[in-house]
Design a protein around this motif. Structure first.
Motif, PDB file in Angstrom:
ATOM      1  N   ARG A  59      -0.268   6.535  -2.765  1.00 15.93           N
ATOM      2  CA  ARG A  59       1.187   6.354  -2.909  1.00 15.93           C
ATOM      3  C   ARG A  59       1.765   5.678  -1.668  1.00 15.93           C
ATOM      4  O   ARG A  59       1.397   6.046  -0.545  1.00 15.93           O
ATOM      5  CB  ARG A  59       1.872   7.705  -3.074  1.00 15.93           C
ATOM      6  CG  ARG A  59       1.779   8.304  -4.444  1.00 15.93           C
ATOM      7  CD  ARG A  59       2.859   7.795  -5.372  1.00 15.93           C
ATOM      8  NE  ARG A  59       2.576   8.258  -6.743  1.00 15.93           N
ATOM      9  CZ  ARG A  59       2.986   7.638  -7.831  1.00 15.93           C
ATOM     10  NH1 ARG A  59       3.696   6.542  -7.750  1.00 15.93           N
ATOM     11  NH2 ARG A  59       2.694   8.108  -9.018  1.00 15.93           N
ATOM     12  N   SER A  60       2.647   4.737  -1.878  1.00 13.02           N
ATOM     13  CA  SER A  60       3.358   4.142  -0.732  1.00 13.02           C
ATOM     14  C   SER A  60       4.531   5.073  -0.391  1.00 13.02           C
ATOM     15  O   SER A  60       4.782   6.042  -1.104  1.00 13.02           O
ATOM     16  CB  SER A  60       3.893   2.757  -1.101  1.00 13.02           C
ATOM     17  OG  SER A  60       5.029   2.893  -1.915  1.00 13.02           O
TER      18      SER A  60
ATOM     19  N   LYS B   1       7.548   3.891  -0.488  1.00 12.51           N
ATOM     20  CA  LYS B   1       8.689   3.116  -0.969  1.00 12.51           C
ATOM     21  C   LYS B   1       9.257   3.689  -2.266  1.00 12.51           C
ATOM     22  O   LYS B   1       8.501   4.050  -3.167  1.00 12.51           O
ATOM     23  CB  LYS B   1       8.274   1.648  -1.193  1.00 12.51           C
ATOM     24  CG  LYS B   1       7.655   0.985   0.031  1.00 12.51           C
ATOM     25  CD  LYS B   1       8.709   0.582   1.026  1.00 12.51           C
ATOM     26  CE  LYS B   1       8.222   0.223   2.408  1.00 12.51           C
ATOM     27  NZ  LYS B   1       7.049  -0.553   2.547  1.00 12.51           N
ATOM     28  N   LYS B   2      10.587   3.704  -2.324  1.00  9.46           N
ATOM     29  CA  LYS B   2      11.257   4.235  -3.519  1.00  9.46           C
ATOM     30  C   LYS B   2      11.968   3.106  -4.247  1.00  9.46           C
ATOM     31  O   LYS B   2      12.704   2.330  -3.623  1.00  9.46           O
ATOM     32  CB  LYS B   2      12.293   5.273  -3.116  1.00  9.46           C
ATOM     33  CG  LYS B   2      11.693   6.550  -2.586  1.00  9.46           C
ATOM     34  CD  LYS B   2      12.807   7.569  -2.473  1.00  9.46           C
ATOM     35  CE  LYS B   2      12.458   8.615  -1.443  1.00  9.46           C
ATOM     36  NZ  LYS B   2      13.600   8.949  -0.631  1.00  9.46           N
TER      37      LYS B   2
ATOM     38  N   HIS C  13       4.082   2.790  -5.839  1.00 16.68           N
ATOM     39  CA  HIS C  13       5.436   3.105  -5.371  1.00 16.68           C
ATOM     40  C   HIS C  13       6.011   4.313  -6.125  1.00 16.68           C
ATOM     41  O   HIS C  13       5.483   4.728  -7.150  1.00 16.68           O
ATOM     42  CB  HIS C  13       6.345   1.883  -5.542  1.00 16.68           C
ATOM     43  CG  HIS C  13       5.833   0.695  -4.804  1.00 16.68           C
ATOM     44  ND1 HIS C  13       5.667   0.681  -3.435  1.00 16.68           N
ATOM     45  CD2 HIS C  13       5.409  -0.532  -5.235  1.00 16.68           C
ATOM     46  CE1 HIS C  13       5.173  -0.487  -3.054  1.00 16.68           C
ATOM     47  NE2 HIS C  13       5.000  -1.237  -4.131  1.00 16.68           N
ATOM     48  N   ASN C  14       7.104   4.835  -5.586  1.00 16.35           N
ATOM     49  CA  ASN C  14       7.750   6.019  -6.188  1.00 16.35           C
ATOM     50  C   ASN C  14       8.914   5.548  -7.047  1.00 16.35           C
ATOM     51  O   ASN C  14       9.883   4.995  -6.529  1.00 16.35           O
ATOM     52  CB  ASN C  14       8.251   6.944  -5.075  1.00 16.35           C
ATOM     53  CG  ASN C  14       7.106   7.345  -4.175  1.00 16.35           C
ATOM     54  OD1 ASN C  14       6.275   8.160  -4.549  1.00 16.35           O
ATOM     55  ND2 ASN C  14       7.018   6.722  -3.005  1.00 16.35           N
TER      56      ASN C  14
ATOM     57  N   ASP D  25       7.103  -5.828  -5.599  1.00 11.96           N
ATOM     58  CA  ASP D  25       5.954  -5.386  -4.797  1.00 11.96           C
ATOM     59  C   ASP D  25       5.750  -6.317  -3.596  1.00 11.96           C
ATOM     60  O   ASP D  25       5.546  -5.869  -2.463  1.00 11.96           O
ATOM     61  CB  ASP D  25       4.709  -5.376  -5.709  1.00 11.96           C
ATOM     62  CG  ASP D  25       3.561  -4.568  -5.124  1.00 11.96           C
ATOM     63  OD1 ASP D  25       3.818  -3.678  -4.292  1.00 11.96           O
ATOM     64  OD2 ASP D  25       2.400  -4.849  -5.497  1.00 11.96           O
TER      65      ASP D  25
ATOM     66  N   LEU E  40       8.385  -5.712  -1.006  1.00 15.17           N
ATOM     67  CA  LEU E  40       8.213  -4.488  -0.213  1.00 15.17           C
ATOM     68  C   LEU E  40       6.977  -4.519   0.676  1.00 15.17           C
ATOM     69  O   LEU E  40       6.967  -3.951   1.760  1.00 15.17           O
ATOM     70  CB  LEU E  40       8.125  -3.272  -1.159  1.00 15.17           C
ATOM     71  CG  LEU E  40       9.402  -2.933  -1.947  1.00 15.17           C
ATOM     72  CD1 LEU E  40       9.122  -1.841  -2.963  1.00 15.17           C
ATOM     73  CD2 LEU E  40      10.525  -2.519  -1.005  1.00 15.17           C
ATOM     74  N   GLU E  41       5.910  -5.161   0.172  1.00 12.49           N
ATOM     75  CA  GLU E  41       4.618  -5.070   0.864  1.00 12.49           C
ATOM     76  C   GLU E  41       4.149  -6.391   1.470  1.00 12.49           C
ATOM     77  O   GLU E  41       3.117  -6.429   2.133  1.00 12.49           O
ATOM     78  CB  GLU E  41       3.536  -4.569  -0.116  1.00 12.49           C
ATOM     79  CG  GLU E  41       3.856  -3.229  -0.773  1.00 12.49           C
ATOM     80  CD  GLU E  41       3.855  -2.077   0.231  1.00 12.49           C
ATOM     81  OE1 GLU E  41       3.226  -2.209   1.289  1.00 12.49           O
ATOM     82  OE2 GLU E  41       4.503  -1.058  -0.053  1.00 12.49           O
TER      83      GLU E  41
END
Ligand SMILES: Cc1cc2nc3c(=O)[nH]c(=O)nc-3n(C[C@H](O)[C@H](O)[C@H](O)COP(=O)(O)OP(=O)(O)OC[C@H]3O[C@@H](n4cnc5c(N)ncnc54)[C@H](O)[C@@H]3O)c2cc1C
Length: 489
Positions: free
Chosen positions: A141-142, A144-145, A167-168, A469, A472-473
């Motif tokens: 799990r990352s 990140k929400k 991600h969450n 994605d 964020l990454e």
């Protein structure tokens, strides 16, 4: 292909339907099942033609010759892996997609196309039955929400992809049920809700969090959303219906199609609807304004509710039976189509403009005043509508359903509060990474592309997920989706 000459040996056959006289007495799915021999024959019709136009015709880029080959060799487990590699929800598209892939099938140049959609449905059902569709939890799990606003096919596809990337995910839905139009709009006889719920259960087990009865912009304000989440995906659909603002529009008995269809779906979910809030076609003369698929869904629903008489009217001319010269293969064919509801009853009429709704003494709609129109070319060769003098007539009606499509997403509330930009049609504008004018706020589905199809919504959700994605990454292992090409109108 297991039989390279299959297309010469076997004719196109669709999955058998239940008899229309029987199926109108319930809400269950219309299609039955193929035998293994029928699945073999139909998948063997794929010519593996070298340049698979079907693959391009499908907005998801489904690997159609590959799964046809696997099915014709009886390798169903591998076939669902191939199907899921490009499509999160083949059990939806296998039932309700208008199948642009089939219009693009090379065999359809001079023969009937391969029954791609029904092969897709059969692969999914065999996979679910055999327990091959399991929750796929991410290994890591990352931190990140991501908030997904709207749980239609676009939001669901984005949620599943981003969750699998670790991600969450929280999906917000203002309705009491998850699924968007899959659950509240599309009738049960086209897509049984247990099929939708089965997929939602899988997603819950994968770790996606769903918050229903939560209207983002009201129950949770935009600034709170921005504070709590690292990225936002706006997937709220195109919910504003196109109206017909003519005299008598406010009479009792004149409704938008979605208000009508959603009530029937609520009843089938055993939700309590106050009798004065229910819209029923029972014992009524029903007029459906709009000749498209939503109108056909109203028709099938009104037949099952035991309407006395139903007519579906359309302002445009009746399309041709065969492709026009300017509408060649492999484009989407602009031809006359019938849905399963049209086999069950009702009438259709074209070139009709509704002028006004007339009431009885109690303010209930009693009839429509209409006129016939023709479509002529203006000086710039554009088609323009012309009323035909003296062709006025009226249609008796106790219930009128306006099924004229949707104009744009709802601006008031969340979208205006966020200050997102809109395109010319009023949809949420985004760059080619599906990001709006505000960093970290992305959009997909009908909210971004305007009213469209489930297959486009899934494709757009997948593409949006990959871009979120990357945002964020910095990179993403999620698959890319072929460029979205709007179908010809
Ligand atoms: C009656 C009908 C029949 C159709 N039949 C077919 C068909 O047979 N085949 C096909 O391919 N397509 C069909 N379509 C079109 C298809 O359903 C849509 O293109 C598709 O559902 C769009 O997906 P979406 O996820 O973008 O939006 P939707 O499915 O519209 O989902 C959006 C969701 O967002 C929620 N939402 C909006 N704003 C908020 C907010 N502020 N907070 C929380 N939640 C919010 C809405 O309640 C909704 O549930 C049909 C459409 C209709 C209306």
């Amino acid at each position: 292909m297991s039989d390279p000459l299959g297309f010469k040996k076997f004719n196109r056959k669709t999955i058998p339907k239940r008899k229309s006289t029987l199926r109108v007495s319930d809400w269950k799915e219309i299609y039955t099942k193929w035998t293994p021999k029928q699945s073999y024959e139909q998948s063997s019709r794929c010519m593996d033609c070298g340049i698979p136009f079907c693959n391009n015709g499908c907005p998801l880029g489904n690997l159609i010759p590959e799964f046809n080959d696997l099915v014709s060799n009886g390798n169903w487990e591998e076939a669902i892996i191939r199907l899921h590699s490009t499509n999160n929800f083949p059990e939806f598209t296998g039932r309700i997609c208008p199948a642009p892939c089939e219009s693009a099938c090379t065999l359809s140049i001079n023969n009937d196309p391969v029954t791609i959609e029904m092969i897709e449905k059969t692969i999914s059902e065999i996979a679910w039955k055999n327990g091959w569709v399991k929750p796929e939890k991410p290994k890591v799990r990352s931190n990140k929400k991501i908030a997904i606003v709207g749980s239609g096919p676009a939001g669901l596809a984005a949620a599943q992809q981003l969750n699998r990337a670790g991600h969450n995910i929280t999906v917000f839905e203002r309705n009491e049920v998850v699924g968007g139009l899959l659950s509240i709009g599309i009738p049960e006889f086209k897509l049984e809700k247990k099929i939708v719920n089965r997929r939602i259960d899988q997603m819950k087990k994968e770790g996606v969090k769903f918050l229903v009865n939560t209207n983002v912009g009201i129950d949770i304000k935009h600034d709170e959303l921005l504070k709590k989440f690292d990225a936002i995906c706006l997937a709220g659909g195109a919910t504003i219906p196109r109206d017909l603002p003519i005299e008598g529009r406010n009479l009792n008995g004149v409704h938008f199609a979605m208000d009508y269809l959603s009530k029937q779906n609520s009843i089938l979910r055993n939700e309590k609807i106050k009798p004065n809030n229910h819209i029923s076609a029972k014992d009524k003369n029903v007029v459906i304004i709009g000749g498209g698929d939503t109108g056909a869904d109203c028709l099938g629903t009104a037949i099952r509710q035991n309407a006395v008489n139903i007519i579906q009217i359309e302002i445009l001319p009746r399309p041709p039976i065969e492709r026009n010269e300017n509408n060649p293969w492999p484009h989407w064919p602009m031809i006359f189509k019938s849905s399963t509801a049209h086999e069950e009853g009702g009438e259709r009429d074209y070139n009709i403009l509704t002028k006004k709704f007339i009431s009885d003494s109690d303010g209930n709609v009693k009839k429509l005043e209409c006129i016939r129109v023709e479509w002529i070319n203006d000086s710039k060769n554009n088609k323009v509508m012309k009323e035909i003098k003296g062709s006025n007539f009226s249609i008796m009606a106790d219930l009128v359903l306006i099924a004229m499509g949707f104009t744009n997403p709802q601006h008031e509330g969340l979208l205006n509060d966020l200050k997102v930009n809109y395109d010319k049609r009023g949809n949420v504008k985004a760059d080619n990474k599906m990001q709006s004018n505000i960093e970290g706020i992305f959009t997909c589905g009908d909210m971004h592309q305007g009213q469209s199809l489930v297959v486009h919504a899934i494709a757009s959700g997948r593409k949006c997920a990959r871009n979120i994605d990357i945002f964020l990454e910095g990179e993403s292992n999620l698959p890319s989706v072929q460029e979205y090409i709007r179908p010809m109108k």
